[in-house]
Design a protein around this motif. Structure first.
Motif, PDB file in Angstrom:
ATOM      1  N   PHE A  68       0.836  -1.191   0.000  1.00 54.01           N
ATOM      2  CA  PHE A  68       0.000   0.000   0.000  1.00 54.01           C
ATOM      3  C   PHE A  68       0.873   1.244   0.000  1.00 54.01           C
ATOM      4  O   PHE A  68       1.980   1.239   0.532  1.00 54.01           O
ATOM      5  CB  PHE A  68      -0.901   0.010   1.249  1.00 54.01           C
ATOM      6  N   ASP A  69       0.329   2.333  -0.562  1.00 57.84           N
ATOM      7  CA  ASP A  69       1.045   3.601  -0.510  1.00 57.84           C
ATOM      8  C   ASP A  69       0.718   4.305   0.799  1.00 57.84           C
ATOM      9  O   ASP A  69       0.055   3.747   1.676  1.00 57.84           O
ATOM     10  CB  ASP A  69       0.716   4.467  -1.736  1.00 57.84           C
ATOM     11  N   ALA A  70       1.183   5.536   0.949  1.00 58.84           N
ATOM     12  CA  ALA A  70       1.017   6.261   2.215  1.00 58.84           C
ATOM     13  C   ALA A  70      -0.440   6.570   2.527  1.00 58.84           C
ATOM     14  O   ALA A  70      -0.797   6.779   3.685  1.00 58.84           O
ATOM     15  CB  ALA A  70       1.812   7.558   2.167  1.00 58.84           C
ATOM     16  N   TYR A  71      -1.327   6.556   1.510  1.00 55.84           N
ATOM     17  CA  TYR A  71      -2.720   6.892   1.731  1.00 55.84           C
ATOM     18  C   TYR A  71      -3.619   5.660   1.813  1.00 55.84           C
ATOM     19  O   TYR A  71      -4.829   5.769   1.830  1.00 55.84           O
ATOM     20  CB  TYR A  71      -3.219   7.829   0.615  1.00 55.84           C
ATOM     21  N   GLY A  72      -3.036   4.492   1.810  1.00 60.48           N
ATOM     22  CA  GLY A  72      -3.808   3.273   1.964  1.00 60.48           C
ATOM     23  C   GLY A  72      -4.273   2.650   0.666  1.00 60.48           C
ATOM     24  O   GLY A  72      -4.975   1.648   0.680  1.00 60.48           O
ATOM     25  N   GLU A  73      -3.909   3.226  -0.462  1.00 70.30           N
ATOM     26  CA  GLU A  73      -4.285   2.650  -1.745  1.00 70.30           C
ATOM     27  C   GLU A  73      -3.320   1.532  -2.114  1.00 70.30           C
ATOM     28  O   GLU A  73      -2.139   1.573  -1.784  1.00 70.30           O
ATOM     29  CB  GLU A  73      -4.248   3.729  -2.840  1.00 70.30           C
ATOM     30  N   ILE A  74      -3.841   0.524  -2.807  1.00 73.72           N
ATOM     31  CA  ILE A  74      -2.983  -0.565  -3.258  1.00 73.72           C
ATOM     32  C   ILE A  74      -2.118  -0.056  -4.402  1.00 73.72           C
ATOM     33  O   ILE A  74      -2.597   0.607  -5.315  1.00 73.72           O
ATOM     34  CB  ILE A  74      -3.827  -1.762  -3.722  1.00 73.72           C
ATOM     35  N   LEU A  75      -0.828  -0.367  -4.322  1.00 70.19           N
ATOM     36  CA  LEU A  75       0.087   0.054  -5.379  1.00 70.19           C
ATOM     37  C   LEU A  75      -0.251  -0.666  -6.672  1.00 70.19           C
ATOM     38  O   LEU A  75      -0.600  -1.852  -6.657  1.00 70.19           O
ATOM     39  CB  LEU A  75       1.535  -0.228  -4.972  1.00 70.19           C
ATOM     40  N   PRO A  76      -0.167   0.013  -7.831  1.00 71.13           N
ATOM     41  CA  PRO A  76      -0.576  -0.600  -9.100  1.00 71.13           C
ATOM     42  C   PRO A  76       0.212  -1.858  -9.451  1.00 71.13           C
ATOM     43  O   PRO A  76      -0.350  -2.824  -9.942  1.00 71.13           O
ATOM     44  CB  PRO A  76      -0.313   0.481 -10.139  1.00 71.13           C
ATOM     45  N   ASP A  77       1.504  -1.895  -9.206  1.00 68.57           N
ATOM     46  CA  ASP A  77       2.290  -3.076  -9.531  1.00 68.57           C
ATOM     47  C   ASP A  77       1.879  -4.262  -8.668  1.00 68.57           C
ATOM     48  O   ASP A  77       1.825  -5.392  -9.132  1.00 68.57           O
ATOM     49  CB  ASP A  77       3.789  -2.802  -9.349  1.00 68.57           C
ATOM     50  N   ALA A  78       1.592  -3.997  -7.422  1.00 64.30           N
ATOM     51  CA  ALA A  78       1.213  -5.066  -6.511  1.00 64.30           C
ATOM     52  C   ALA A  78      -0.200  -5.559  -6.825  1.00 64.30           C
ATOM     53  O   ALA A  78      -0.508  -6.729  -6.646  1.00 64.30           O
ATOM     54  CB  ALA A  78       1.296  -4.580  -5.073  1.00 64.30           C
ATOM     55  N   ALA A  79      -1.065  -4.685  -7.320  1.00 62.33           N
ATOM     56  CA  ALA A  79      -2.439  -5.072  -7.618  1.00 62.33           C
ATOM     57  C   ALA A  79      -2.491  -6.006  -8.817  1.00 62.33           C
ATOM     58  O   ALA A  79      -3.311  -6.912  -8.868  1.00 62.33           O
ATOM     59  CB  ALA A  79      -3.278  -3.823  -7.879  1.00 62.33           C
ATOM     60  N   ARG A  80      -1.638  -5.798  -9.793  1.00 65.40           N
ATOM     61  CA  ARG A  80      -1.626  -6.646 -10.987  1.00 65.40           C
ATOM     62  C   ARG A  80      -1.013  -8.015 -10.706  1.00 65.40           C
ATOM     63  O   ARG A  80      -1.263  -8.958 -11.415  1.00 65.40           O
ATOM     64  CB  ARG A  80      -0.820  -5.985 -12.108  1.00 65.40           C
ATOM     65  N   GLY A  81      -0.190  -8.085  -9.698  1.00 67.63           N
ATOM     66  CA  GLY A  81       0.472  -9.336  -9.401  1.00 67.63           C
ATOM     67  C   GLY A  81       1.744  -9.527 -10.207  1.00 67.63           C
ATOM     68  O   GLY A  81       2.435 -10.518 -10.045  1.00 67.63           O
ATOM     69  N   GLU A  82       2.043  -8.636 -11.103  1.00 65.24           N
ATOM     70  CA  GLU A  82       3.258  -8.709 -11.917  1.00 65.24           C
ATOM     71  C   GLU A  82       4.330  -7.862 -11.251  1.00 65.24           C
ATOM     72  O   GLU A  82       4.316  -6.647 -11.352  1.00 65.24           O
ATOM     73  CB  GLU A  82       2.993  -8.193 -13.327  1.00 65.24           C
ATOM     74  N   ARG A  83       5.198  -8.507 -10.582  1.00 65.02           N
ATOM     75  CA  ARG A  83       6.262  -7.781  -9.904  1.00 65.02           C
ATOM     76  C   ARG A  83       7.541  -7.935 -10.687  1.00 65.02           C
ATOM     77  O   ARG A  83       8.090  -9.020 -10.779  1.00 65.02           O
ATOM     78  CB  ARG A  83       6.436  -8.278  -8.482  1.00 65.02           C
ATOM     79  N   GLU A  84       7.967  -6.871 -11.236  1.00 66.13           N
ATOM     80  CA  GLU A  84       9.169  -6.858 -12.044  1.00 66.13           C
ATOM     81  C   GLU A  84      10.267  -6.175 -11.238  1.00 66.13           C
ATOM     82  O   GLU A  84      10.055  -5.086 -10.717  1.00 66.13           O
ATOM     83  CB  GLU A  84       8.879  -6.049 -13.314  1.00 66.13           C
ATOM     84  N   PRO A  85      11.403  -6.811 -11.100  1.00 64.35           N
ATOM     85  CA  PRO A  85      12.456  -6.158 -10.324  1.00 64.35           C
ATOM     86  C   PRO A  85      12.901  -4.881 -11.036  1.00 64.35           C
ATOM     87  O   PRO A  85      13.400  -4.921 -12.153  1.00 64.35           O
ATOM     88  CB  PRO A  85      13.574  -7.202 -10.273  1.00 64.35           C
ATOM     89  N   GLY A  86      12.674  -3.760 -10.402  1.00 64.23           N
ATOM     90  CA  GLY A  86      13.009  -2.485 -11.006  1.00 64.23           C
ATOM     91  C   GLY A  86      14.439  -2.082 -10.730  1.00 64.23           C
ATOM     92  O   GLY A  86      15.003  -2.423  -9.699  1.00 64.23           O
ATOM     93  N   ARG A  87      15.029  -1.408 -11.690  1.00 69.23           N
ATOM     94  CA  ARG A  87      16.385  -0.888 -11.509  1.00 69.23           C
ATOM     95  C   ARG A  87      16.278   0.628 -11.447  1.00 69.23           C
ATOM     96  O   ARG A  87      15.696   1.243 -12.328  1.00 69.23           O
ATOM     97  CB  ARG A  87      17.282  -1.308 -12.660  1.00 69.23           C
ATOM     98  N   THR A  88      16.811   1.167 -10.418  1.00 68.81           N
ATOM     99  CA  THR A  88      16.766   2.615 -10.283  1.00 68.81           C
ATOM    100  C   THR A  88      17.751   3.252 -11.249  1.00 68.81           C
ATOM    101  O   THR A  88      18.669   2.614 -11.761  1.00 68.81           O
ATOM    102  CB  THR A  88      17.117   3.024  -8.844  1.00 68.81           C
TER     103      THR A  88
END
Length: 77
Positions: free
Chosen positions: A9-29
């Protein structure tokens, strides 16, 4: 069997879009990418400098060293 997914969840309690889709891609900063590019550029520069040193400057000097007993080689001021 399905693995249990943890929702993020983000700071306001909403589900993060990446987590909601179930597709977690390792991100590179961007800093990690720039770090890797910087490492490659550094080693490329090292290879270029060493290669230029090997090509343009011979390992043995081209001048001849005379003995100190030869008067023609001595310089007096």
């Amino acid at each position: 069997m399905n693995a249990m997914l943890t929702e993020k969840f983000d700071a306001y309690g909403e589900i993060l879009p990446d987590a909601a889709r179930g597709e977690r891609e390792p991100g590179r900063t961007a800093s990690a990418v720039l770090n890797r590019v910087g490492q490659y550029l550094f080693w490329l520069l090292v290879v270029v400098i060493v290669s230029a040193r090997v090509i343009y400057y011979p390992a043995s000097p081209t001048f001849q060293v005379g003995s100190a007993s030869e008067p023609a080689q001595m310089v007096t001021r």
